[in-house]
Design a protein around this motif. Structure first.
Motif, PDB file in Angstrom:
ATOM      1  N   PRO A  55       0.752  -1.042  -0.049  1.00  0.00           N
ATOM      2  CA  PRO A  55       0.086  -0.058   0.001  1.00  0.00           C
ATOM      3  C   PRO A  55       0.855   1.272   0.128  1.00  0.00           C
ATOM      4  CG  PRO A  55      -0.833  -1.589   1.597  1.00  0.00           C
ATOM      5  CD  PRO A  55       0.481  -2.004   1.128  1.00  0.00           C
ATOM      6  N   GLY A  56       0.433   2.334  -0.603  1.00  0.00           N
ATOM      7  CA  GLY A  56       1.198   3.558  -0.682  1.00  0.00           C
ATOM      8  C   GLY A  56       2.206   3.529  -1.991  1.00  0.00           C
ATOM      9  N   ASP A  57       2.580   2.215  -2.442  1.00  0.00           N
ATOM     10  CA  ASP A  57       3.591   2.223  -3.450  1.00  0.00           C
ATOM     11  C   ASP A  57       3.270   3.002  -4.730  1.00  0.00           C
ATOM     12  OD1 ASP A  57       5.187   0.826  -2.071  1.00  0.00           O
ATOM     13  OD2 ASP A  57       5.054  -1.133  -3.227  1.00  0.00           O
ATOM     14  N   HIS A  58       4.416   3.448  -5.438  1.00  0.00           N
ATOM     15  CA  HIS A  58       4.042   3.895  -6.693  1.00  0.00           C
ATOM     16  C   HIS A  58       4.302   2.912  -8.004  1.00  0.00           C
ATOM     17  CE1 HIS A  58       3.633   7.050  -9.937  1.00  0.00           C
ATOM     18  NE2 HIS A  58       4.877   6.636 -10.482  1.00  0.00           N
ATOM     19  N   VAL A  59       3.421   2.720  -8.783  1.00  0.00           N
ATOM     20  CA  VAL A  59       3.618   1.747  -9.947  1.00  0.00           C
ATOM     21  C   VAL A  59       3.918   2.114 -11.254  1.00  0.00           C
ATOM     22  CG1 VAL A  59       2.543  -0.188 -10.767  1.00  0.00           C
ATOM     23  CG2 VAL A  59       2.124   0.321  -8.261  1.00  0.00           C
ATOM     24  N   ARG A  60       4.848   1.873 -11.781  1.00  0.00           N
ATOM     25  CA  ARG A  60       5.277   2.209 -13.113  1.00  0.00           C
ATOM     26  C   ARG A  60       5.639   1.105 -13.918  1.00  0.00           C
ATOM     27  NH1 ARG A  60       9.864   4.733 -12.597  1.00  0.00           N
ATOM     28  NH2 ARG A  60       9.327   6.379 -11.414  1.00  0.00           N
ATOM     29  N   LEU A  61       4.886   0.869 -15.101  1.00  0.00           N
ATOM     30  CA  LEU A  61       4.900  -0.354 -15.933  1.00  0.00           C
ATOM     31  C   LEU A  61       4.985   0.345 -17.163  1.00  0.00           C
ATOM     32  CD1 LEU A  61       2.693  -3.453 -15.213  1.00  0.00           C
ATOM     33  CD2 LEU A  61       2.862  -2.353 -17.399  1.00  0.00           C
ATOM     34  N   ARG A  62       6.158  -0.109 -17.888  1.00  0.00           N
ATOM     35  CA  ARG A  62       6.136   0.366 -19.328  1.00  0.00           C
ATOM     36  C   ARG A  62       5.768  -0.788 -20.234  1.00  0.00           C
ATOM     37  NH1 ARG A  62      10.230   2.181 -16.473  1.00  0.00           N
ATOM     38  NH2 ARG A  62      10.909   0.168 -16.417  1.00  0.00           N
ATOM     39  N   PHE A  63       4.694  -0.708 -20.892  1.00  0.00           N
ATOM     40  CA  PHE A  63       3.882  -1.715 -21.530  1.00  0.00           C
ATOM     41  C   PHE A  63       4.340  -1.557 -23.062  1.00  0.00           C
ATOM     42  CE2 PHE A  63       0.313  -3.429 -23.789  1.00  0.00           C
ATOM     43  CZ  PHE A  63       0.472  -4.838 -23.489  1.00  0.00           C
ATOM     44  N   ARG A  64       4.525  -2.644 -23.682  1.00  0.00           N
ATOM     45  CA  ARG A  64       4.802  -2.856 -25.192  1.00  0.00           C
ATOM     46  C   ARG A  64       3.817  -3.945 -25.826  1.00  0.00           C
ATOM     47  NH1 ARG A  64       7.911  -1.143 -28.958  1.00  0.00           N
ATOM     48  NH2 ARG A  64       8.110  -2.437 -30.849  1.00  0.00           N
ATOM     49  N   ASN A  65       3.102  -3.410 -26.808  1.00  0.00           N
ATOM     50  CA  ASN A  65       2.241  -4.665 -27.312  1.00  0.00           C
ATOM     51  C   ASN A  65       2.822  -5.067 -28.658  1.00  0.00           C
ATOM     52  OD1 ASN A  65       0.305  -5.862 -28.632  1.00  0.00           O
ATOM     53  ND2 ASN A  65      -1.077  -4.133 -29.192  1.00  0.00           N
ATOM     54  N   SER A  66       3.443  -6.089 -28.545  1.00  0.00           N
ATOM     55  CA  SER A  66       4.065  -6.836 -29.581  1.00  0.00           C
ATOM     56  C   SER A  66       2.936  -7.867 -30.293  1.00  0.00           C
ATOM     57  CB  SER A  66       5.295  -7.373 -29.272  1.00  0.00           C
ATOM     58  OG  SER A  66       6.355  -6.410 -29.050  1.00  0.00           O
ATOM     59  N   LEU A  67       1.699  -7.792 -30.121  1.00  0.00           N
ATOM     60  CA  LEU A  67       0.917  -8.579 -30.673  1.00  0.00           C
ATOM     61  C   LEU A  67       0.370  -8.222 -31.938  1.00  0.00           C
ATOM     62  CD1 LEU A  67      -1.737  -9.024 -27.720  1.00  0.00           C
ATOM     63  CD2 LEU A  67       0.059 -10.619 -28.413  1.00  0.00           C
ATOM     64  N   GLY A  68      -0.174  -8.613 -32.697  1.00  0.00           N
ATOM     65  CA  GLY A  68      -0.839  -8.103 -34.152  1.00  0.00           C
ATOM     66  C   GLY A  68      -2.068  -7.508 -34.129  1.00  0.00           C
ATOM     67  N   GLU A  69      -2.512  -7.400 -32.777  1.00  0.00           N
ATOM     68  CA  GLU A  69      -3.890  -6.464 -32.730  1.00  0.00           C
ATOM     69  C   GLU A  69      -3.732  -5.523 -31.467  1.00  0.00           C
ATOM     70  OE1 GLU A  69      -4.967 -10.710 -31.835  1.00  0.00           O
ATOM     71  OE2 GLU A  69      -5.720 -10.301 -30.062  1.00  0.00           O
ATOM     72  N   PRO A  70      -4.727  -4.896 -31.479  1.00  0.00           N
ATOM     73  CA  PRO A  70      -4.605  -4.051 -30.020  1.00  0.00           C
ATOM     74  C   PRO A  70      -5.009  -4.600 -28.781  1.00  0.00           C
ATOM     75  CG  PRO A  70      -6.749  -3.475 -31.362  1.00  0.00           C
ATOM     76  CD  PRO A  70      -5.869  -4.633 -32.077  1.00  0.00           C
ATOM     77  N   THR A  71      -4.670  -3.942 -27.783  1.00  0.00           N
ATOM     78  CA  THR A  71      -4.493  -4.613 -26.627  1.00  0.00           C
ATOM     79  C   THR A  71      -4.384  -3.535 -25.399  1.00  0.00           C
ATOM     80  OG1 THR A  71      -4.059  -6.379 -24.712  1.00  0.00           O
ATOM     81  CG2 THR A  71      -2.193  -5.422 -26.038  1.00  0.00           C
ATOM     82  N   ASN A  72      -4.482  -3.800 -24.143  1.00  0.00           N
ATOM     83  CA  ASN A  72      -4.352  -2.812 -22.961  1.00  0.00           C
ATOM     84  C   ASN A  72      -4.168  -3.854 -21.796  1.00  0.00           C
ATOM     85  OD1 ASN A  72      -6.778  -3.769 -22.255  1.00  0.00           O
ATOM     86  ND2 ASN A  72      -7.800  -1.524 -22.690  1.00  0.00           N
ATOM     87  N   TYR A 101       2.174   2.960 -18.032  1.00  0.00           N
ATOM     88  CA  TYR A 101       1.136   2.980 -17.045  1.00  0.00           C
ATOM     89  C   TYR A 101       1.604   3.386 -15.746  1.00  0.00           C
ATOM     90  CZ  TYR A 101      -2.403   0.198 -19.691  1.00  0.00           C
ATOM     91  OH  TYR A 101      -3.239   0.014 -20.614  1.00  0.00           O
ATOM     92  N   GLU A 102       1.066   4.187 -14.838  1.00  0.00           N
ATOM     93  CA  GLU A 102       1.467   4.998 -13.760  1.00  0.00           C
ATOM     94  C   GLU A 102       0.501   5.201 -12.794  1.00  0.00           C
ATOM     95  OE1 GLU A 102       4.739   7.564 -15.108  1.00  0.00           O
ATOM     96  OE2 GLU A 102       5.568   7.374 -13.090  1.00  0.00           O
ATOM     97  N   PHE A 103       0.581   4.467 -11.644  1.00  0.00           N
ATOM     98  CA  PHE A 103      -0.310   5.059 -10.555  1.00  0.00           C
ATOM     99  C   PHE A 103       0.130   4.740  -9.167  1.00  0.00           C
ATOM    100  CE2 PHE A 103      -1.555   0.946 -12.370  1.00  0.00           C
ATOM    101  CZ  PHE A 103      -1.285  -0.068 -11.100  1.00  0.00           C
ATOM    102  N   ASP A 104      -0.362   5.430  -8.251  1.00  0.00           N
ATOM    103  CA  ASP A 104      -0.126   5.148  -6.791  1.00  0.00           C
ATOM    104  C   ASP A 104      -1.208   4.294  -6.168  1.00  0.00           C
ATOM    105  OD1 ASP A 104       2.163   6.838  -6.436  1.00  0.00           O
ATOM    106  OD2 ASP A 104       0.841   8.584  -6.672  1.00  0.00           O
ATOM    107  N   LEU A 105      -0.775   3.302  -5.320  1.00  0.00           N
ATOM    108  CA  LEU A 105      -1.745   2.686  -4.480  1.00  0.00           C
ATOM    109  C   LEU A 105      -1.919   3.418  -3.057  1.00  0.00           C
ATOM    110  CD1 LEU A 105      -0.295  -1.113  -4.627  1.00  0.00           C
ATOM    111  CD2 LEU A 105      -2.160  -0.320  -5.835  1.00  0.00           C
ATOM    112  N   PRO A 106      -3.393   3.618  -2.868  1.00  0.00           N
ATOM    113  CA  PRO A 106      -3.498   4.301  -1.743  1.00  0.00           C
ATOM    114  C   PRO A 106      -2.766   3.817  -0.419  1.00  0.00           C
ATOM    115  CG  PRO A 106      -5.741   3.456  -2.464  1.00  0.00           C
ATOM    116  CD  PRO A 106      -4.470   3.096  -3.339  1.00  0.00           C
ATOM    117  N   ALA A 107      -2.474   4.521   0.518  1.00  0.00           N
ATOM    118  CA  ALA A 107      -1.842   4.160   1.673  1.00  0.00           C
ATOM    119  C   ALA A 107      -2.710   2.931   2.499  1.00  0.00           C
ATOM    120  CB  ALA A 107      -1.562   5.046   2.636  1.00  0.00           C
TER     121      ALA A 107
END
Ligand code: C2O
Ligand code: CU
Ligand code: CU
Length: 447
Positions: A55-72, A101-107
């Motif tokens: 809890p309280g952490d900052h999350v940073r996730l660099r995402f790459r879509n290497s599929l042949g179709e949209p995703t998230n 993607y970047e967000f904080d988890l509430p404490a």
């Protein structure tokens, strides 16, 4: 004895309050269930890397879509913003694109077993059923309890795959999509029937995630009761002993098992479960599955001491009375499109990202009633804010859930508080084919 074959790899931990991770979705050949399979993985793994946060952490996730179709990437069950670069399921990352993607988890975020998976309407079942799923653990209350923390912990991600003889993932036909696709190859962390060691008189702790697109698992361990200590979004107030635990798609359970039997091997089974019929007269097939062996618990060694679980685990807040009761009727009907296949609806409508179905106010408490008028079960899931299921007497059960099973013909009420975040979010059936075929609504939380 070590935990045979279970993916214990830690993808990311948070030593300084920052979870930093590169994540790539890609199609490739995997070794799975003793054969080769062309599937989708995160970072070349099925399931994807385990993310661990506090809890309280900052999350940073660099995402790459290497599929042949949209995703998230959707962060199932996390209480984080549904907008911007946080848990924004309206985003689409095109093939070849990157997104951070970047967000904080509430404490005060509850500890629990969450997970991430793709969420592009129309493609969700396809992508999840081909392997895209990963566990996101938030460490919390249960991890601070000595009697629990002392037990070796395993994560069990339950997935099923439908492969052709050549190992290529099959696309289901319309009928299979209407029932919700199920694959004949059932795996735990990508393995068929892995072994999990247990010491006699000791305990093991399992975090079990149903990462299948549609398959239900009715868990039962031979000769051993399951001590449930947590559900979807967090701890239970005290352990609950169960002979079986049903996990609908998207649901999680945290269970403790004591090595209290004679030495030997005991099978963790999924018992048959009937999730209904298509209805509308003709019944093209029922949705029953046979008994399957998921994993085997193998005794090895003797615990140096023996201990009991505490009666008290964690305080789960009592939500105040709701000010509004809303009803959501879960239906099905014939579609207008080519093929005239079946559609799944909420209050008579299929999903439209540009139409607001439900407007709520921030800092209010509501009761939602899901009324299932179909012959098939629908596990309903709400993003962003967890809920508590109301028991028959209208009292909320003390546990944070984010998926609730609404059985064929049944109605279920949940109570939820809209907190911290405004913006558009979603609610839907977690049989992902039903979601893709329309059973999803848009929820706008307004300040
Ligand atoms: Cu796990 Cu909107 O989904
Ligand atoms: Cu979700
Ligand atoms: Cu459904």
């Amino acid at each position: 004895m070590s935990v045979g074959g279970l993916a214990q790899a830690k993808g990311a931990e948070s030593p300084n309050g920052v979870v930093d991770l590169d994540l790539e979705a890609k199609q490739q050949w995997f070794r799975i269930g003793g054969g080769r399979a062309l599937l989708y993985g995160y970072n070349g793994q099925i399931p994807g890397p385990v993310v661990e946060a506090r809890p309280g952490d900052h999350v940073r996730l660099r995402f790459r879509n290497s599929l042949g179709e949209p995703t998230n990437v959707h962060y199932h069950g996390l209480h984080v913003p549904p907008t911007g670069s946080a848990d924004n399921s309206f985003l689409m990352i095109a093939p070849g694109e990157e997104f951070t993607y970047e967000f904080d988890l509430p404490a005060w975020h509850p500890g629990g077993t969450f997970w991430y998976h793709p969420h592009v309407h129309g493609l969700t079942a396809r992508q999840v059923s081909r392997g895209l799923a990963g566990v996101f653990i938030v460490r919390g209350e249960l991890d601070r309890i000595e009697e629990i923390a002392a037990a070796p912990e395993s994560i069990l991600v339950l997935q099923d795959f439908d492969l052709g003889a050549d190992g290529v993932a099959q696309e289901p036909d319309l009928m299979e999509r209407m029932m919700g696709r199920q694959g004949g190859l059932v795996t735990v962390n990508g393995d068929v029937n892995p072994k999990i060691g247990i010491e006699r008189n000791g305990w093991i702790r399992l975090r079990i995630v149903n990462g299948s697109a549609s398959r239900f698992y009715r868990l039962h361990l031979e000769d051993h009761p399951l001590q449930v200590i947590g559900v979807d979004g967090g701890a239970l107030p005290s352990p609950e002993e169960r002979d079986e635990v049903l996990l609908a798609p998207g649901e999680r359970a945290e269970v403790m098992i004591r090595g209290s039997r004679p030495e030997g091997s005991y099978r963790l089974l999924s018992l048959p479960y009937d999730r209904g019929v298509m209805g509308m007269g003709a019944t093209p097939g029922n949705l029953r599955g046979g008994t399957m062996v998921l994993a085997t618990i193998v005794y090895a060694g003797q615990a140096g001491r023996s201990w009991d679980l505490p009666r008290y685990l964690a305080g789960v807040e009592a939500l105040p009375e709701a000010t509004i009761l809303r009803r959501f009727s879960l239906g099905q009907g014939m579609g207008m499109g080519i093929g005239g296949g079946m559609q799944f609806t909420i209050n008579g409508r299929t999903f439209d990202a540009n139409r607001v179905d439900t407007r709520v106010r921030l800092n209010t408490v509501e009761d939602w009633e899901f009324v299932n008028v179909t012959g098939m079960d629908h596990p309903m899931h709400v993003h962003t804010n967890p809920f508590q299921v109301l028991a028959g007497n209208g009292v909320p059960m003390r546990a944070w859930k984010d998926v609730v099973l609404v059985r064929a013909g049944a109605r279920v009420r949940v109570r939820t508080a809209f907190r911290d975040y405004t913006g558009p979010a979603m609610y839907h059936c977690h049989i992902l084919d039903h979601e893709d075929l329309g059973m999803m609504g848009r929820l706008d939380i307004q300040g």
